[in-house]
Enzyme design. Structure first.
Site, mmCIF file in Angstrom:
data_model
loop_
_atom_site.group_PDB
_atom_site.id
_atom_site.type_symbol
_atom_site.label_atom_id
_atom_site.label_comp_id
_atom_site.label_asym_id
_atom_site.label_seq_id
_atom_site.Cartn_x
_atom_site.Cartn_y
_atom_site.Cartn_z
ATOM 1 N N CYS A 104 55.243 65.328 52.529
ATOM 2 C CA CYS A 104 56.042 65.440 51.299
ATOM 3 C C CYS A 104 56.130 64.135 50.521
ATOM 4 C CB CYS A 104 57.460 65.894 51.631
ATOM 5 S SG CYS A 104 57.517 67.439 52.512
ATOM 6 N N HIS A 125 64.585 63.721 49.283
ATOM 7 C CA HIS A 125 63.693 64.828 49.606
ATOM 8 C C HIS A 125 64.531 65.925 50.268
ATOM 9 C CE1 HIS A 125 60.741 67.385 51.231
ATOM 10 N NE2 HIS A 125 60.939 67.013 52.482
ATOM 11 N N GLU A 161 50.200 68.718 49.986
ATOM 12 C CA GLU A 161 49.806 68.902 51.382
ATOM 13 C C GLU A 161 49.381 70.352 51.605
ATOM 14 O OE1 GLU A 161 52.933 69.239 54.421
ATOM 15 O OE2 GLU A 161 54.261 68.311 52.956
HETATM 16 P P1 HMG Z 1 67.658 76.281 63.426
HETATM 17 O O1 HMG Z 1 67.450 75.487 64.652
HETATM 18 O O2 HMG Z 1 67.325 77.731 63.476
HETATM 19 O O3 HMG Z 1 69.146 76.164 62.881
HETATM 20 O O4 HMG Z 1 66.849 75.664 62.235
HETATM 21 P P2 HMG Z 1 70.435 75.525 63.557
HETATM 22 O O5 HMG Z 1 70.838 76.377 64.693
HETATM 23 O O6 HMG Z 1 70.244 74.048 63.787
HETATM 24 O O7 HMG Z 1 71.455 75.743 62.364
HETATM 25 C C1 HMG Z 1 71.290 75.035 61.184
HETATM 26 C C2 HMG Z 1 72.685 74.608 60.707
HETATM 27 O O8 HMG Z 1 73.400 75.799 60.332
HETATM 28 C C3 HMG Z 1 73.526 73.936 61.791
HETATM 29 O O9 HMG Z 1 74.302 72.939 61.157
HETATM 30 C C4 HMG Z 1 74.443 75.059 62.271
HETATM 31 O O10 HMG Z 1 75.658 74.590 62.818
HETATM 32 C C5 HMG Z 1 74.684 75.787 60.971
HETATM 33 P P3 HMG Z 1 74.138 71.378 61.566
HETATM 34 O O11 HMG Z 1 74.350 71.275 63.017
HETATM 35 O O12 HMG Z 1 72.709 71.030 61.178
HETATM 36 O O13 HMG Z 1 75.136 70.673 60.701
HETATM 37 N N1 HMG Z 1 75.093 77.178 61.141
HETATM 38 C C6 HMG Z 1 76.026 77.774 60.380
HETATM 39 N N2 HMG Z 1 76.794 77.308 59.369
HETATM 40 C C7 HMG Z 1 77.666 78.201 58.785
HETATM 41 N N3 HMG Z 1 77.782 79.493 59.159
HETATM 42 C C8 HMG Z 1 77.029 79.996 60.163
HETATM 43 C C9 HMG Z 1 76.117 79.119 60.835
HETATM 44 N N4 HMG Z 1 75.220 79.285 61.837
HETATM 45 C C10 HMG Z 1 74.607 78.086 62.013
HETATM 46 N N5 HMG Z 1 77.147 81.267 60.513
HETATM 47 C C11 HMG Z 1 65.854 73.636 61.334
HETATM 48 C C12 HMG Z 1 67.145 74.429 61.553
HETATM 49 C C13 HMG Z 1 66.098 72.547 60.304
HETATM 50 C C14 HMG Z 1 65.429 73.034 62.654
HETATM 51 C C15 HMG Z 1 64.768 74.631 60.842
HETATM 52 O O14 HMG Z 1 65.116 75.162 59.601
HETATM 53 C C16 HMG Z 1 63.396 74.005 60.733
HETATM 54 O O15 HMG Z 1 62.660 73.857 61.696
HETATM 55 N N6 HMG Z 1 62.997 73.641 59.477
HETATM 56 C C17 HMG Z 1 61.688 73.026 59.201
HETATM 57 C C18 HMG Z 1 61.706 71.544 59.460
HETATM 58 C C19 HMG Z 1 62.553 70.785 58.471
HETATM 59 O O16 HMG Z 1 62.854 71.247 57.400
HETATM 60 N N7 HMG Z 1 62.889 69.525 58.830
HETATM 61 C C20 HMG Z 1 63.650 68.681 57.965
HETATM 62 C C21 HMG Z 1 63.329 67.188 58.163
HETATM 63 S S1 HMG Z 1 61.574 66.878 58.110
HETATM 64 C C22 HMG Z 1 61.154 66.900 56.420
HETATM 65 O O17 HMG Z 1 62.003 66.863 55.596
HETATM 66 C C23 HMG Z 1 59.711 66.982 56.093
HETATM 67 C C24 HMG Z 1 59.200 68.331 55.652
HETATM 68 O O18 HMG Z 1 59.645 68.616 54.335
HETATM 69 C C25 HMG Z 1 57.680 68.373 55.731
HETATM 70 C C26 HMG Z 1 56.894 67.297 54.998
HETATM 71 O O19 HMG Z 1 57.214 66.121 54.967
HETATM 72 O O20 HMG Z 1 55.815 67.661 54.544
HETATM 73 C C27 HMG Z 1 59.702 69.455 56.535
#
Ligand code: HMG
Length: 391
Positions: free
Chosen positions: A115, A237, A83
């Site tokens: 992906c 994935h 992609e």
């Molecule tokens: P965010 O919103 O900044 O993070 O980004 P958050 O506030 O949700 O924190 C993440 C986790 O860390 C949470 O845990 C927090 O509690 C924890 P959860 O509630 O998820 O269990 N946390 C801590 N843990 C320990 N010590 C600490 C601490 N602070 C916080 N101090 C988000 C998270 C995934 C939204 C961001 O990284 C993002 O936008 N990523 C890109 C999108 C993505 O990866 N999506 C995944 C599903 S889609 C997919 O897989 C397809 C993809 O690969 C693309 C494709 O298909 O081509 C993306």
């Protein structure tokens, strides 16, 4: 099941980038608690491409050892899943075909669905091998993942390529039928043609992924697939490694099983070691998970492994593969470890400079600095043409 041999993965090799950014450097810059990265999303470092690396150089670097071991004679098809396309018309696979000296009597095509497309490539390849067991198909999955600086997705960036040789008597993993399929039109992650960084609704993407796990698994069972207990491990994935744990917990919920922490860690933990230090390699990520599993677990002979492939937008597939007798003799564990360990660490300023760089679009002669230590490099953009060379 159709009669005859069961095709599958005969060889698997991955390559990653010249540079690596530890999450400690990102956290020091943006003030995030390191626990959010190391524990919350389960990432420790991200692969960052050099200016003379892209999906072609990474894909060719992953595939070269496969061809060195098995030759090119029986390869009549190259399927390039990505992609991170470098061209709207020409397949990245055609450049790789030339760099690797593949026979001219070959079909080469690029596949896209976020992906997921490497899994489409794998399934199409097994169908071609069913039709003619003498042939082999080279599947390459290569991506460089890029989000805006300072965005929540930034910490999940990464880059890598996996090359898989698909054949009728596979030394590593036999790919079984049936597959469980799922498609739903959802705007969780996308990249318009005029952008080089993806747009994402992070929370929505996690929910969409989990819904897709459920949909693909339900269809898998309806198609007569194995029961959950039959599997020795699960490869998901991994946009970030914690997502594999979330996905498996959700699958256990779906089948009405208590989610035991140790059981989840045992089922997915060994698949996460490469992804935790490489980051999201999009199409390659699931198969980096397989590489980590095979490279680490003592003996999986005869064990079924569950695969869950997800691509935003969205398409998912659940399928099973059975690990072949004697597979350990065909692994590339040393080379894989070397690929992640040889990367040169960046500081934040160095990473940012690479992130912000782009080629001028004026059609001039724009050589790239020699940075990569890999076997192939993007030497220039000249007359709007990408010029590759073997180092
Ligand atoms: P965010 O919103 O900044 O993070 O980004 P958050 O506030 O949700 O924190 C993440 C986790 O860390 C949470 O845990 C927090 O509690 C924890 P959860 O509630 O998820 O269990 N946390 C801590 N843990 C320990 N010590 C600490 C601490 N602070 C916080 N101090 C988000 C998270 C995934 C939204 C961001 O990284 C993002 O936008 N990523 C890109 C999108 C993505 O990866 N999506 C995944 C599903 S889609 C997919 O897989 C397809 C993809 O690969 C693309 C494709 O298909 O081509 C993306």
């Amino acid at each position: 099941m159709p009669s005859g041999p069961t095709p599958g993965i005969h060889d698997l090799s991955f390559a990653t980038t010249e540079f690596v950014l530890p999450h400690t450097a990102l956290a020091a810059h943006n003030g995030a608690e390191i626990g959010k990265y190391h524990v919350g999303i389960g990432q420790r470092a991200m692969s960052v491409p050099a200016l003379d690396e892209d999906i072609v150089t990474l894909g060719a670097a992953a595939a070269a050892p496969v061809l060195a071991r098995h030759g090119t004679d029986r390869i009549r098809t190259v399927l390039f899943a990505t992609e991170s396309s470098i061209d709207q018309a020409k397949s990245a696979g055609v450049y790789v075909h030339a760099l690797l000296g593949l026979p001219s009597a070959a079909r080469v095509v690029e596949l896209k669905q976020a992906c997921y497309s490497a899994t489409a490539a794998l399934q199409f390849a097994t169908a071609l091998v069913h039709r003619d067991p003498a042939q082999r198909v080279l599947v390459i999955a290569a991506d460089t993942s890029k989000y805006a600086l300072g965005s929540p997705g930034e910490a999940t960036q990464g880059a890598a390529a996996v090359a898989m040789l698909i054949g009728s008597d596979p030394a590593l993993v036999r790919i079984e039928e049936p597959s469980g399929l799922y498609t739903a039109d959802v705007m969780d992650f996308w990249r318009p043609n005029y952008r080089d960084a993806a747009l994402v609704d992070g929370k929505k993407s996690v929910t969409a992924y989990l819904r897709a796990v459920e949909g693909a698994w339900t269809d898998y069972r309806e198609q007569g697939g194995r029961a959950l207990d039959e599997f020795g491990a699960f490869c998901y994935h991994q946009p970030f490694t914690r997502m594999a744990y979330k996905a498996h917990r959700h699958l256990l919920d779906v089948v009405g099983r208590d989610a035991d922490r140790d059981e989840i860690a045992g089922a997915v933990g060994p698949t996460t070691t490469y992804n935790a230090v490489v980051g999201n390699s999009y199409t390659a990520s699931l198969y980096l998970g397989l590489a980590a599993l095979l490279d680490q677990v003592d003996d999986l002979t005869g064990r079924p492994v569950g695969f869950l492939s997800y691509g935003s937008g969205s398409v998912a597939e659940f399928f099973a593969g059975t690990v072949s007798p004697g597979y350990r003799e065909h692994l590339r564990t040393g080379a894989h470890r070397e690929a992640v360990e040889r990367r040169r660490p960046l500081d934040y300023a160095g990473y940012r400079a690479l992130h912000e760089w782009s080629f001028p679009t004026d059609g001039g002669d724009h050589p790239t600095p020699a940075q990569t230590g890999g076997p192939f490099r993007l030497a220039a953009l000249r007359d709007h043409q990408r010029v590759y060379e073997t180092r």
